[in-house]
Structures are given as C-alpha cells and as structure tokens.
Design a protein around this motif. Sequence first.
Motif, PDB file in Angstrom:
ATOM      1  N   GLU A  85       0.845  -1.192   0.000  1.00  0.00           N
ATOM      2  CA  GLU A  85       0.000   0.000   0.000  1.00  0.00           C
ATOM      3  C   GLU A  85       0.885   1.249   0.000  1.00  0.00           C
ATOM      4  OE1 GLU A  85      -3.959  -0.780   2.357  1.00  0.00           O
ATOM      5  OE2 GLU A  85      -2.244  -1.222   3.655  1.00  0.00           O
ATOM      6  N   PRO A  86       0.660   2.174  -0.933  1.00  0.00           N
ATOM      7  CA  PRO A  86       1.465   3.397  -0.975  1.00  0.00           C
ATOM      8  C   PRO A  86       1.041   4.423   0.066  1.00  0.00           C
ATOM      9  CG  PRO A  86      -0.146   3.423  -2.734  1.00  0.00           C
ATOM     10  CD  PRO A  86      -0.270   2.081  -2.079  1.00  0.00           C
ATOM     11  N   LEU A  87      -0.218   4.312   0.538  1.00  0.00           N
ATOM     12  CA  LEU A  87      -0.784   5.255   1.507  1.00  0.00           C
ATOM     13  C   LEU A  87      -1.580   4.486   2.540  1.00  0.00           C
ATOM     14  CD1 LEU A  87      -2.289   7.759  -1.112  1.00  0.00           C
ATOM     15  CD2 LEU A  87      -0.176   8.133   0.188  1.00  0.00           C
ATOM     16  N   ARG A  88      -1.698   5.042   3.750  1.00  0.00           N
ATOM     17  CA  ARG A  88      -2.530   4.429   4.782  1.00  0.00           C
ATOM     18  C   ARG A  88      -3.982   4.850   4.538  1.00  0.00           C
ATOM     19  NH1 ARG A  88      -0.450   2.484   9.382  1.00  0.00           N
ATOM     20  NH2 ARG A  88      -2.036   3.431  10.716  1.00  0.00           N
ATOM     21  N   ARG A  89      -4.830   3.865   4.243  1.00  0.00           N
ATOM     22  CA  ARG A  89      -6.224   4.156   3.915  1.00  0.00           C
ATOM     23  C   ARG A  89      -7.193   3.276   4.710  1.00  0.00           C
ATOM     24  NH1 ARG A  89      -4.739   8.362   2.355  1.00  0.00           N
ATOM     25  NH2 ARG A  89      -5.033   9.322   0.301  1.00  0.00           N
ATOM     26  N   ASN A  90      -6.739   2.713   5.820  1.00  0.00           N
ATOM     27  CA  ASN A  90      -7.564   1.862   6.672  1.00  0.00           C
ATOM     28  C   ASN A  90      -7.854   0.529   5.964  1.00  0.00           C
ATOM     29  OD1 ASN A  90      -9.302   1.059   8.877  1.00  0.00           O
ATOM     30  ND2 ASN A  90      -9.632   3.228   9.290  1.00  0.00           N
ATOM     31  N   LYS A 229     -10.699  -1.909 -11.970  1.00  0.00           N
ATOM     32  CA  LYS A 229      -9.987  -1.458 -13.166  1.00  0.00           C
ATOM     33  C   LYS A 229      -8.586  -2.064 -13.285  1.00  0.00           C
ATOM     34  CE  LYS A 229     -12.341   3.046 -13.071  1.00  0.00           C
ATOM     35  NZ  LYS A 229     -12.164   4.513 -12.822  1.00  0.00           N
ATOM     36  N   GLY A 230      -8.196  -2.848 -12.283  1.00  0.00           N
ATOM     37  CA  GLY A 230      -6.813  -3.311 -12.241  1.00  0.00           C
ATOM     38  C   GLY A 230      -6.534  -4.682 -12.820  1.00  0.00           C
ATOM     39  N   TYR A 231      -7.532  -5.332 -13.431  1.00  0.00           N
ATOM     40  CA  TYR A 231      -7.338  -6.731 -13.819  1.00  0.00           C
ATOM     41  C   TYR A 231      -6.240  -6.939 -14.853  1.00  0.00           C
ATOM     42  CZ  TYR A 231     -11.034  -8.341 -10.834  1.00  0.00           C
ATOM     43  OH  TYR A 231     -11.763  -8.649  -9.708  1.00  0.00           O
ATOM     44  N   LYS A 232      -6.032  -5.988 -15.714  1.00  0.00           N
ATOM     45  CA  LYS A 232      -4.951  -6.177 -16.698  1.00  0.00           C
ATOM     46  C   LYS A 232      -3.584  -5.828 -16.117  1.00  0.00           C
ATOM     47  CE  LYS A 232      -5.731  -1.641 -18.862  1.00  0.00           C
ATOM     48  NZ  LYS A 232      -6.085  -0.975 -20.138  1.00  0.00           N
ATOM     49  N   TYR A 233      -3.591  -5.289 -14.873  1.00  0.00           N
ATOM     50  CA  TYR A 233      -2.330  -4.907 -14.238  1.00  0.00           C
ATOM     51  C   TYR A 233      -1.894  -5.871 -13.138  1.00  0.00           C
ATOM     52  CZ  TYR A 233      -3.605  -0.497 -16.493  1.00  0.00           C
ATOM     53  OH  TYR A 233      -3.980   0.449 -17.411  1.00  0.00           O
ATOM     54  N   TYR A 234      -2.850  -6.549 -12.488  1.00  0.00           N
ATOM     55  CA  TYR A 234      -2.491  -7.462 -11.395  1.00  0.00           C
ATOM     56  C   TYR A 234      -1.542  -8.541 -11.911  1.00  0.00           C
ATOM     57  CZ  TYR A 234      -6.400  -5.294  -8.895  1.00  0.00           C
ATOM     58  OH  TYR A 234      -7.249  -4.393  -8.299  1.00  0.00           O
ATOM     59  N   HIS A 235      -0.552  -8.869 -11.099  1.00  0.00           N
ATOM     60  CA  HIS A 235       0.458  -9.891 -11.414  1.00  0.00           C
ATOM     61  C   HIS A 235       1.374  -9.471 -12.564  1.00  0.00           C
ATOM     62  CE1 HIS A 235      -2.210 -12.313  -8.917  1.00  0.00           C
ATOM     63  NE2 HIS A 235      -3.185 -12.085  -9.771  1.00  0.00           N
ATOM     64  N   THR A 236       1.458  -8.174 -12.821  1.00  0.00           N
ATOM     65  CA  THR A 236       2.383  -7.665 -13.845  1.00  0.00           C
ATOM     66  C   THR A 236       3.275  -6.590 -13.228  1.00  0.00           C
ATOM     67  OG1 THR A 236       1.094  -5.774 -14.654  1.00  0.00           O
ATOM     68  CG2 THR A 236       0.515  -7.968 -15.524  1.00  0.00           C
ATOM     69  N   GLU A 237       4.254  -6.138 -13.989  1.00  0.00           N
ATOM     70  CA  GLU A 237       5.148  -5.077 -13.514  1.00  0.00           C
ATOM     71  C   GLU A 237       4.414  -3.746 -13.371  1.00  0.00           C
ATOM     72  OE1 GLU A 237       8.417  -4.896 -16.190  1.00  0.00           O
ATOM     73  OE2 GLU A 237       9.335  -6.772 -15.477  1.00  0.00           O
ATOM     74  N   ASP A 238       3.260  -3.612 -14.011  1.00  0.00           N
ATOM     75  CA  ASP A 238       2.518  -2.349 -13.959  1.00  0.00           C
ATOM     76  C   ASP A 238       1.585  -2.255 -12.751  1.00  0.00           C
ATOM     77  OD1 ASP A 238       3.613  -1.412 -16.376  1.00  0.00           O
ATOM     78  OD2 ASP A 238       2.173  -2.606 -17.529  1.00  0.00           O
ATOM     79  N   GLU A 239       1.543  -3.325 -11.923  1.00  0.00           N
ATOM     80  CA  GLU A 239       0.627  -3.317 -10.783  1.00  0.00           C
ATOM     81  C   GLU A 239       0.960  -2.189  -9.808  1.00  0.00           C
ATOM     82  OE1 GLU A 239      -0.697  -6.233  -7.064  1.00  0.00           O
ATOM     83  OE2 GLU A 239      -0.029  -7.137  -8.947  1.00  0.00           O
ATOM     84  N   ASN A 244      -0.651   2.651  -6.925  1.00  0.00           N
ATOM     85  CA  ASN A 244      -0.335   3.995  -6.438  1.00  0.00           C
ATOM     86  C   ASN A 244      -1.439   4.979  -6.808  1.00  0.00           C
ATOM     87  OD1 ASN A 244       2.050   3.091  -5.367  1.00  0.00           O
ATOM     88  ND2 ASN A 244       3.338   3.856  -7.028  1.00  0.00           N
ATOM     89  N   LYS A 245      -1.926   4.863  -8.027  1.00  0.00           N
ATOM     90  CA  LYS A 245      -3.012   5.740  -8.484  1.00  0.00           C
ATOM     91  C   LYS A 245      -4.322   5.379  -7.786  1.00  0.00           C
ATOM     92  CE  LYS A 245      -5.233   7.466 -12.705  1.00  0.00           C
ATOM     93  NZ  LYS A 245      -6.617   7.199 -12.319  1.00  0.00           N
ATOM     94  N   ALA A 246      -4.589   4.073  -7.655  1.00  0.00           N
ATOM     95  CA  ALA A 246      -5.843   3.615  -7.053  1.00  0.00           C
ATOM     96  C   ALA A 246      -5.977   4.118  -5.616  1.00  0.00           C
ATOM     97  CB  ALA A 246      -5.915   2.092  -7.096  1.00  0.00           C
ATOM     98  N   TYR A 247      -4.911   4.016  -4.836  1.00  0.00           N
ATOM     99  CA  TYR A 247      -4.979   4.421  -3.429  1.00  0.00           C
ATOM    100  C   TYR A 247      -5.167   5.929  -3.281  1.00  0.00           C
ATOM    101  CZ  TYR A 247      -4.395   0.145  -0.761  1.00  0.00           C
ATOM    102  OH  TYR A 247      -4.622  -1.071  -0.147  1.00  0.00           O
ATOM    103  N   SER A 248      -4.652   6.691  -4.221  1.00  0.00           N
ATOM    104  CA  SER A 248      -4.842   8.146  -4.158  1.00  0.00           C
ATOM    105  C   SER A 248      -6.301   8.519  -4.366  1.00  0.00           C
ATOM    106  CB  SER A 248      -3.965   8.841  -5.204  1.00  0.00           C
ATOM    107  OG  SER A 248      -4.454   8.578  -6.521  1.00  0.00           O
ATOM    108  N   GLU A 249      -7.098   7.593  -4.919  1.00  0.00           N
ATOM    109  CA  GLU A 249      -8.516   7.851  -5.181  1.00  0.00           C
ATOM    110  C   GLU A 249      -9.421   7.260  -4.109  1.00  0.00           C
ATOM    111  OE1 GLU A 249      -9.240   6.231  -9.035  1.00  0.00           O
ATOM    112  OE2 GLU A 249      -7.738   7.477 -10.031  1.00  0.00           O
ATOM    113  N   CYS A 250      -8.843   6.580  -3.105  1.00  0.00           N
ATOM    114  CA  CYS A 250      -9.640   5.884  -2.091  1.00  0.00           C
ATOM    115  C   CYS A 250      -9.825   6.725  -0.832  1.00  0.00           C
ATOM    116  CB  CYS A 250      -8.956   4.563  -1.698  1.00  0.00           C
ATOM    117  SG  CYS A 250      -9.136   3.262  -2.911  1.00  0.00           S
ATOM    118  N   PRO A 251     -11.017   6.628  -0.210  1.00  0.00           N
ATOM    119  CA  PRO A 251     -11.227   7.270   1.084  1.00  0.00           C
ATOM    120  C   PRO A 251     -10.564   6.461   2.190  1.00  0.00           C
ATOM    121  CG  PRO A 251     -13.164   5.994   0.507  1.00  0.00           C
ATOM    122  CD  PRO A 251     -12.216   5.904  -0.670  1.00  0.00           C
ATOM    123  N   ASN A 252     -10.381   7.070   3.341  1.00  0.00           N
ATOM    124  CA  ASN A 252      -9.867   6.382   4.525  1.00  0.00           C
ATOM    125  C   ASN A 252     -11.068   5.808   5.266  1.00  0.00           C
ATOM    126  OD1 ASN A 252      -8.887   5.767   7.161  1.00  0.00           O
ATOM    127  ND2 ASN A 252      -7.164   7.146   6.818  1.00  0.00           N
TER     128      ASN A 252
END
Length: 362
Positions: A85-90, A229-239, A244-252
Amino acid sequence: MDNCNNYCVIMAGGIGSRFWPLSTQDRPKQFIDILGVGKSLLQLTFERFNKIFPAENILIVTSERYREMVLEQLPQLDSDQVLCEPLRRNTAPCMAYATHKILSRCKDANIVVAPSDHLILKEDAFLEEIRKGMDFTEKNNVLLTLGIKPSRPETGYGYIQVADSCEYDDYDNLYHVKTFTEKPDRKMAQLFMETGEFFWNSGIFIWSVKAIHEALSKYLPDVNTVFEKGYKYYHTEDEVHFINKAYSECPNISIDYGIMEKADNVYVLCSDFGWSDLGTWGSLHENHHVDENQNAVWGNKVFLYETRDSIINMQGEKTAVVQGLEGYIVVETDNTLLICKKDDEQQIRQFVADVNLAEEKK
C-alpha cells in the motif's frame, strides 16, 4: 474444502505506535520478536495459517516501506504475494485490493483475513474455528467474523452484539450479528459483559470472494470500481503504478464501518482460543510470564527492588536497576528510554507525536 481455493490475507501495515519505543515506524511491532520466542509476530501468524493454507495462497498486505522486511522474514513468499500500500487508507481499500487480486486468479476462492500481530494461545482450537468458518462461508453467501467471549470489561476492544443463533450443521456457537460497537467506556463495557450478548471483535474475517465482492459493490461502490480497473495490471510489472493511483482515489474507511455495520448477511462464530490483539504494553503484560510481584521482565541484567505490577523491557546486554516502582512501564532501546504509568499508556501515541515534532524542528 478445496485447499487450492483457500486463501489467507494477513494485514501487516500498522505502525504499532502504542508499543513505542520498541516499535517504531521503521520497524513496527509485527516485525519484532515482542514475545521473546525467537520469531516476530508476523512470522508466528504466517506459520499458524500455513498449517491449513498452502504458502502460495497466503498474501501479506503491508506498506510499501515494509516490503523488503516482509520478504526477509518470510522467504517462502514470492514478491507477487506481498501487496504494498502506498498510503494508509484503513482496512476497506486494503481488503478491496486483496479481493480483486485473488478474484483475478480464482473466482471460487474462500478467504480468511487476519491481522499480523495478534496472540493466539490455543492454536488448535483457533484453527478448528477457522475450518468451521470456512466450511460455512464456502456453502453460504455470508460475511463471517470471529467473536471472542470477553473475560473482563475491556475498553480497548470493539464489541459484537449477537442476535439469534443460526442453525448450521452441528455448530453451537454461530449467531446472526445484531450490532457492532466501537470501544466503549468502562461502565458500558461492564454492562456488555453482564448481558452475555456481546463478544469482543477480533478483526478476523472469513468470506468467499464472491460474497465480499458483492458487498464491496453494494456498500462501497466507488472503492470497488477503483480496484476493478486493475485486472490487466495485477500480477504484472505495472501493478505498482496502478495501485499507487488507485490508493490516491480511495477514502480512509474501515471494513467494519464501510460494510460490516451495514450488511444484512453478517454472522459471528463466538469462540475462546486465548486471543489478545496485543495492542498495548498492558495487554502484553497480561499475556507474559510474571514474577511473584506481578512484574513482566525482558532482559538478562534486570535487578528489581520493591517493584510491583510493572513492565521492564531492556534490550541488549544493558544492566538496569529499578527500585520502588508500582504500575509502571520502563522500556529502553538503543537511543530512547520510556518511563510512564501503566494506567496512562494511552498517552504513548502523544509522546511519540511530541518526540517526532521535536526531531523535525532540529
């Protein structure tokens, strides 16, 4: 239960500030041998679950800064099993991330989610409850948590109020959940105990990936959409970039508040397997060997005189002589010494904040 479909998610991202100065942001309590048994709490948790889950199906969710520490302590894991996790989001974003990563691999997965830093004294009884819970969630579209029979009016835990019992197989400890309650004051905690309807909230969850995905879609649609939105990224180098982008969009937001308090298919297995969340020095004192004066001592060169009901933790080979204390916490690390009353240990977080502020001003 199909073993290849069983997954375990261990949450290991906390900073353990209440165990300062032994636990620090650079090395929090889940990575420390806090029990003095030669293994960290994370290692003990992994070994416990590895008895019923294959190692390749155990995921660790942690902070990006602890990634290498996890891999160092658990060399059995592949780096793809460490979700950073790049950020603490609970806990809600944490579980959404793990849910979708598992879903991308196994649509029939059955999942246990547990913290990395809890104490389980009766391991066989605990694993039996996990097996029972997984059998229930595998065959029913439910969200299940483990409740602990309270032994005292504890104000540091959340509580689960049970409703009617649920008939399933020969289980005699399965109930519908009526309410979740945050940490009560002592008077309310005493009342909870006396009713017999309330159990400690262990923070351990069991559900099928289908059930938790449906709950995320219904109660936290914005969070769910982010990770879908992450299915094409999971288990790849782009995950990493995607997360990082996903967590910036998430509430705590916590999973308890976001889903468990709202859903109508929540159940609890009420158990007693010697559980403690080891959240404070006081809880560690209760679960550690004490001498005839109720002192819990760590250190080879500690000399106590007229000292009672205290916690003395000395690192390395330093000699400590303590005289005349009652109900105190004394903890020494390489460059920090803490001396405070046990009754005031909730102030430790403020102590940490003040120390950090002072360091920043230098």
